[in-house]
Design a protein around this motif. Structure first.
Motif, PDB file in Angstrom:
ATOM      1  N   ALA A 143      30.093  29.217  35.324  1.00  0.00           N
ATOM      2  CA  ALA A 143      29.960  30.128  34.175  1.00  0.00           C
ATOM      3  C   ALA A 143      29.525  31.517  34.650  1.00  0.00           C
ATOM      4  O   ALA A 143      30.041  32.547  34.188  1.00  0.00           O
ATOM      5  CB  ALA A 143      28.952  29.565  33.177  1.00  0.00           C
ATOM      6  N   ASN A 176      35.978  24.718  38.767  1.00  0.00           N
ATOM      7  CA  ASN A 176      35.305  23.412  38.682  1.00  0.00           C
ATOM      8  C   ASN A 176      35.633  22.546  39.895  1.00  0.00           C
ATOM      9  O   ASN A 176      34.778  21.846  40.436  1.00  0.00           O
ATOM     10  CB  ASN A 176      35.708  22.667  37.406  1.00  0.00           C
ATOM     11  N   ALA A 195      39.789  32.503  31.472  1.00  0.00           N
ATOM     12  CA  ALA A 195      39.323  31.268  32.125  1.00  0.00           C
ATOM     13  C   ALA A 195      40.104  30.030  31.709  1.00  0.00           C
ATOM     14  O   ALA A 195      40.316  29.125  32.507  1.00  0.00           O
ATOM     15  CB  ALA A 195      37.833  31.064  31.850  1.00  0.00           C
ATOM     16  N   LYS A 196      40.556  29.999  30.449  1.00  0.00           N
ATOM     17  CA  LYS A 196      41.224  28.773  29.972  1.00  0.00           C
ATOM     18  C   LYS A 196      42.745  28.865  30.046  1.00  0.00           C
ATOM     19  O   LYS A 196      43.458  28.000  29.536  1.00  0.00           O
ATOM     20  CB  LYS A 196      40.761  28.476  28.549  1.00  0.00           C
ATOM     21  N   ILE A 217      32.491  33.285  36.341  1.00  0.00           N
ATOM     22  CA  ILE A 217      33.508  33.710  35.374  1.00  0.00           C
ATOM     23  C   ILE A 217      33.087  35.028  34.716  1.00  0.00           C
ATOM     24  O   ILE A 217      33.878  35.959  34.573  1.00  0.00           O
ATOM     25  CB  ILE A 217      33.748  32.602  34.317  1.00  0.00           C
ATOM     26  N   LYS A 250      28.234  23.648  36.668  1.00  0.00           N
ATOM     27  CA  LYS A 250      28.565  24.290  35.398  1.00  0.00           C
ATOM     28  C   LYS A 250      27.933  25.684  35.317  1.00  0.00           C
ATOM     29  O   LYS A 250      28.567  26.658  34.907  1.00  0.00           O
ATOM     30  CB  LYS A 250      28.032  23.413  34.255  1.00  0.00           C
ATOM     31  N   LEU A 282      39.250  28.200  35.069  1.00  0.00           N
ATOM     32  CA  LEU A 282      38.063  27.352  34.939  1.00  0.00           C
ATOM     33  C   LEU A 282      38.208  26.063  35.748  1.00  0.00           C
ATOM     34  O   LEU A 282      37.297  25.662  36.477  1.00  0.00           O
ATOM     35  CB  LEU A 282      37.846  27.026  33.448  1.00  0.00           C
TER      36      LEU A 282
END
Ligand code: ADP
Length: 320
Positions: free
Chosen positions: A123, A105, A135-136, A126, A119, A101
């Motif tokens: 999204a 970004n 993603a995290k 992803i 954003k 992510l």
């Protein structure tokens, strides 16, 4: 299909040359890629594929010749070219310390997308690249396939119209390779042009509208996979016999065949289709000739590659 006047040209080069010292890496490259198509530059290691991508993506300059991408000259209008393209190479832009992510970004910021639009785009990517669960997590924990997907997703943040994929599936397992192929196919569906380099014949065969074969800095052939295959004679049916009398009789009955007396085999030129196979078997039957074994050989891109470059593609087994 050859680029027609109704199709706009997304990428073209003429007379592109590049040497390092006295080593000639590109020896006059002329090519054209129609908008909204996938073009595969196929060649063995060291053929000069990456060098072409580097020139077209303005990373290095050619010694001579022209390159035009999205209507912009790569030498004179580098900024405009860079705004048009996305590039993923063998050396990925993924930062291992960041999560997927965060990497995305960062690309959104670099592309000045603005908060809301960035954003939304991140999204969407992803989701599209099947990275929701990952993603995290830090990119350092990703598998090879996930990394390539993240890398490509990062390239797409800026919605480029022309994408260079330098060996996008080298080193991936067959399943990840297939996932990547699906993603690439979907991209052209949206009108994007893809310039792909690959060492894999099957990859070019599967994906490309047109293929150019590069060997030692020269394009030795261009065309669709079917056109390239047609350039290679060698479609045949091979008949194996148990004794010379049968071989004799068959060679006599089948005009244009070539025999190997030591192996007791006969090669009959054929397109390998069901109809010609049936005709052949009927002919053998009517002469009461007994065949021990029969195999059909239709030319594939391996044959093309071998015939054009004199090299066997030893990477292919990895694809299967
Ligand atoms: P490919 O992508 O088809 O594997 P490359 O374009 O990377 O081929 O390289 C083509 C040839 O150019 C290779 O022989 C390589 O060693 C040489 N080459 C590439 N970059 C450089 C460089 N910066 N300096 C010297 N030789 C280079």
């Amino acid at each position: 299909m050859h680029a027609t006047t109704t199709q706009r040209i997304a990428i073209s080069t003429s007379g592109l040359r590049k040497s390092y010292g006295d080593k000639v890496v590109l020896d006059g490259i002329d090519l054209e890629v129609a908008e909204g198509t996938i073009f595969a530059l196929l060649g063995p290691n060291g053929a000069g594929k990456t060098t072409i991508v580097q020139i077209l993506s303005t990373l290095i300059a050619a010694d001579s010749g022209d390159g035009v991408v999205g209507g912009h000259d790569v030498a004179r209008d580098g900024d405009a070219v860079r705004r048009t393209i996305g590039v993923t190479g063998q050396f990925s832009a993924v930062d291992d310390l960041l999560t997927g992510l965060e990497n995305l970004n960062l690309m959104a910021d670099l592309n000045h997308l603005g908060r809301a639009e960035g954003k939304r785009r991140v999204a969407e990517l992803i989701e599209q690249f099947d990275l929701v669960g990952a993603a995290k997590k830090p990119a350092s924990t990703y598998s090879g396939g996930m990394r390539r997907r993240l890398d490509l997703a990062m390239t797409l943040v800026g919605s480029p119209r022309v994408i260079f994929l330098d060996e996008p599936t080298t080193g991936l397992d067959p399943r990840s390779r297939r996932t990547m192929w699906q993603i690439i196919r979907k991209l052209v569906g949206d009108g994007v042009t893809i310039f792909l380099t690959t060492q894999y014949l099957e990859e070019a065969d599967q994906l490309a509208d047109r293929i150019a074969v590069l060997d030692h800095g020269r394009l030795v052939a261009q065309g669709t996979a079917a056109e390239l295959k047609r350039r290679i004679p060698g479609g045949h049916i091979k008949l194996q016999f148990t004794d010379a009398t049968e071989l004799d009789a068959a060679a006599h009955a089948l005009a244009g065949s070539s025999r190997d007396d030591a192996e007791l085999t006969l090669q009959v030129p054929s397109d390998g289709g069901v109809q010609s196979l049936r005709t052949l078997l009927d002919r053998l039957d009517s002469e009461s000739i007994t065949v021990e074994e029969l195999s059909v050989h239709t030319p594939d891109l391996d044959d093309v590659f071998l015939a054009l470059t004199g090299q066997v593609d030893n990477t292919r087994s990895a694809v299967r």
